[in-house]
Design a protein around this motif. Structure first.
Motif, short mmCIF file in Angstrom:
data_model
loop_
_atom_site.label_atom_id
_atom_site.label_comp_id
_atom_site.label_asym_id
_atom_site.label_seq_id
_atom_site.Cartn_x
_atom_site.Cartn_y
_atom_site.Cartn_z
N SER A 74 0.82 -1.23 0.00
CA SER A 74 0.00 0.00 0.00
C SER A 74 0.84 1.26 0.00
CB SER A 74 -0.92 0.01 1.21
OG SER A 74 -1.83 -1.06 1.15
N GLY A 75 2.14 1.12 0.04
CA GLY A 75 3.02 2.29 0.05
C GLY A 75 3.33 2.73 1.46
N SER A 76 3.55 4.00 1.64
CA SER A 76 3.94 4.57 2.93
C SER A 76 2.82 4.38 3.97
CB SER A 76 4.24 6.05 2.76
OG SER A 76 4.62 6.61 3.99
N CYS A 77 3.09 3.61 4.99
CA CYS A 77 2.10 3.32 6.02
C CYS A 77 2.66 3.69 7.39
CB CYS A 77 1.74 1.84 6.00
SG CYS A 77 1.01 1.30 4.46
N LEU A 78 1.78 3.79 8.35
CA LEU A 78 2.18 4.14 9.72
C LEU A 78 1.64 3.15 10.72
CD1 LEU A 78 1.55 7.99 9.91
CD2 LEU A 78 3.76 6.82 9.83
N MET A 79 2.41 2.88 11.75
CA MET A 79 1.98 2.12 12.91
C MET A 79 1.54 3.16 13.94
SD MET A 79 2.16 -1.10 14.50
CE MET A 79 3.18 -1.84 13.28
N ARG B 204 0.93 -4.32 27.71
CA ARG B 204 0.19 -4.56 26.48
C ARG B 204 -0.30 -3.22 25.95
NH1 ARG B 204 -5.65 -6.86 28.60
NH2 ARG B 204 -6.03 -5.11 30.00
N TYR B 205 -0.49 -3.19 24.65
CA TYR B 205 -1.03 -1.98 24.02
C TYR B 205 -1.65 -2.37 22.69
CZ TYR B 205 3.24 -2.19 21.25
OH TYR B 205 4.26 -2.62 20.42
N GLY B 206 -2.64 -1.62 22.29
CA GLY B 206 -3.28 -1.82 21.00
C GLY B 206 -2.61 -0.97 19.95
N TRP B 207 -2.67 -1.43 18.72
CA TRP B 207 -2.06 -0.70 17.61
C TRP B 207 -2.90 -0.87 16.35
CZ3 TRP B 207 -1.09 -3.98 13.64
CH2 TRP B 207 -0.86 -5.32 13.95
N ARG B 208 -2.64 0.01 15.43
CA ARG B 208 -3.28 -0.05 14.11
C ARG B 208 -2.21 0.29 13.08
NH1 ARG B 208 -7.07 3.52 14.87
NH2 ARG B 208 -5.85 5.26 14.11
N TYR B 209 -2.22 -0.43 11.99
CA TYR B 209 -1.35 -0.17 10.86
C TYR B 209 -2.24 0.48 9.81
CZ TYR B 209 2.37 -1.20 7.49
OH TYR B 209 3.38 -1.11 6.56
N PRO C 124 -7.39 2.16 7.96
CA PRO C 124 -6.86 1.02 8.71
C PRO C 124 -6.61 -0.17 7.80
CG PRO C 124 -9.04 1.70 9.54
CD PRO C 124 -8.75 2.50 8.32
N LEU C 125 -5.42 -0.74 7.89
CA LEU C 125 -5.07 -1.92 7.11
C LEU C 125 -5.05 -3.17 7.98
CD1 LEU C 125 -2.13 -0.36 5.07
CD2 LEU C 125 -4.49 -0.72 4.31
N LEU C 126 -4.62 -3.01 9.22
CA LEU C 126 -4.51 -4.13 10.16
C LEU C 126 -4.46 -3.55 11.56
CD1 LEU C 126 -4.04 -7.25 10.40
CD2 LEU C 126 -1.60 -6.74 10.39
N SER C 127 -5.01 -4.27 12.51
CA SER C 127 -4.90 -3.84 13.91
C SER C 127 -4.57 -5.05 14.76
CB SER C 127 -6.20 -3.17 14.38
OG SER C 127 -7.26 -4.10 14.34
N GLY C 128 -4.16 -4.78 15.97
CA GLY C 128 -3.83 -5.88 16.86
C GLY C 128 -3.39 -5.38 18.22
N MET C 129 -2.74 -6.26 18.95
CA MET C 129 -2.26 -5.95 20.28
C MET C 129 -0.89 -6.60 20.43
SD MET C 129 -3.82 -7.00 24.00
CE MET C 129 -3.51 -8.74 23.80
N ILE D 215 8.92 -9.26 22.60
CA ILE D 215 7.73 -8.69 21.94
C ILE D 215 6.93 -9.85 21.38
CG2 ILE D 215 6.85 -7.22 20.09
CD1 ILE D 215 9.61 -5.81 20.10
N VAL D 216 5.63 -9.87 21.70
CA VAL D 216 4.73 -10.86 21.12
C VAL D 216 3.66 -10.08 20.38
CG1 VAL D 216 3.22 -12.82 21.55
CG2 VAL D 216 5.18 -12.41 23.06
N VAL D 217 3.58 -10.29 19.07
CA VAL D 217 2.64 -9.55 18.22
C VAL D 217 1.40 -10.40 17.98
CG1 VAL D 217 2.30 -8.53 15.93
CG2 VAL D 217 4.54 -8.37 17.06
N PHE D 218 0.23 -9.82 18.27
CA PHE D 218 -1.05 -10.44 17.95
C PHE D 218 -1.71 -9.54 16.93
CE2 PHE D 218 -0.06 -12.01 22.16
CZ PHE D 218 -0.38 -13.36 22.07
N ALA D 219 -1.74 -9.97 15.68
CA ALA D 219 -2.30 -9.16 14.60
C ALA D 219 -3.65 -9.71 14.18
CB ALA D 219 -1.35 -9.15 13.40
N GLY D 220 -4.59 -8.81 13.98
CA GLY D 220 -5.92 -9.19 13.52
C GLY D 220 -6.84 -9.55 14.67
N PRO D 221 -8.13 -9.55 14.38
CA PRO D 221 -9.12 -9.84 15.43
C PRO D 221 -9.19 -11.33 15.73
CG PRO D 221 -10.22 -9.49 13.33
CD PRO D 221 -8.75 -9.21 13.11
N LEU D 222 -9.57 -11.65 16.95
CA LEU D 222 -9.84 -13.04 17.32
C LEU D 222 -11.27 -13.34 16.89
CD1 LEU D 222 -8.34 -13.26 20.91
CD2 LEU D 222 -7.43 -14.25 18.82
N THR D 223 -11.45 -14.44 16.19
CA THR D 223 -12.81 -14.78 15.77
C THR D 223 -13.19 -16.16 16.24
OG1 THR D 223 -11.99 -15.58 13.66
CG2 THR D 223 -12.79 -13.32 13.74
#
Length: 165
Positions: free
Chosen positions: A107-112, A126-131, A138-143, A157-165
């Protein structure tokens, strides 16, 4: 702020939905999980937020030298990074992930962007984030869950990307 005794009001399971609603600039830490535990909440939150925000700044920096400097401030040499592509060890592994995955997004230049305050009951946080795209889409979010060493550097660092379904 002094040490305080935790109550059962913020037990795990009951507080997860409230965390994202707390603004990043919130000043009073919420009740933490672990009834009966002691912690110095404000100090932990501030120390951990500084390390997290420096890490996020590094992820958003296109200049490789600046990124390496920021990662040197935020991470230990032997940081363990559990990302979406597997486990990596060392600052170089984190730097490579940022360069290959974050900085070279289709998608080109993106921000966290950090979307919640940093919740740090002790050495873990822990903290929430959005890419998001340059347009703010919003392209992706997680914690992320991070472990912060006594010196204030992130050593895991443990990355949890995307929603839990």
């Amino acid at each position: 702020m002094g040490r305080r005794r935790l109550t059962g009001a913020g037990r795990a399971g009951g507080s997860a939905g409230r965390v994202a609603a707390v603004p990043v600039t919130g000043s009073a830490p919420a009740a933490r999980a672990g009834a009966g535990a002691w912690y110095d909440g404000a100090m932990n939150d501030e120390l951990h937020a500084k390390a997290v925000d420096t890490f996020i700044e590094a992820a958003n920096t296109a200049d490789p030298e600046r990124r390496a400097t920021l990662l040197g401030r935020a991470l230990t040499d032997d940081v363990v990074f559990w990302g979406p592509l597997g486990r990596g060890v060392g600052r170089k592994a984190v730097e490579d992930f940022i360069t290959e995955v974050v900085q070279r997004h289709p998608s080109g230049s993106c921000l966290m962007v950090r979307t919640t305050r940093v919740d740090a009951p002790d050495e873990w946080a822990r903290y929430g984030w959005r890419y998001e795209s340059a347009a703010g889409e919003p392209l992706l979010s997680g914690m992320d869950i991070v472990h912060v060493a006594a010196a204030g550097d992130i050593d895991e660092i443990v990355v949890f990307a995307g929603p839990l379904t």
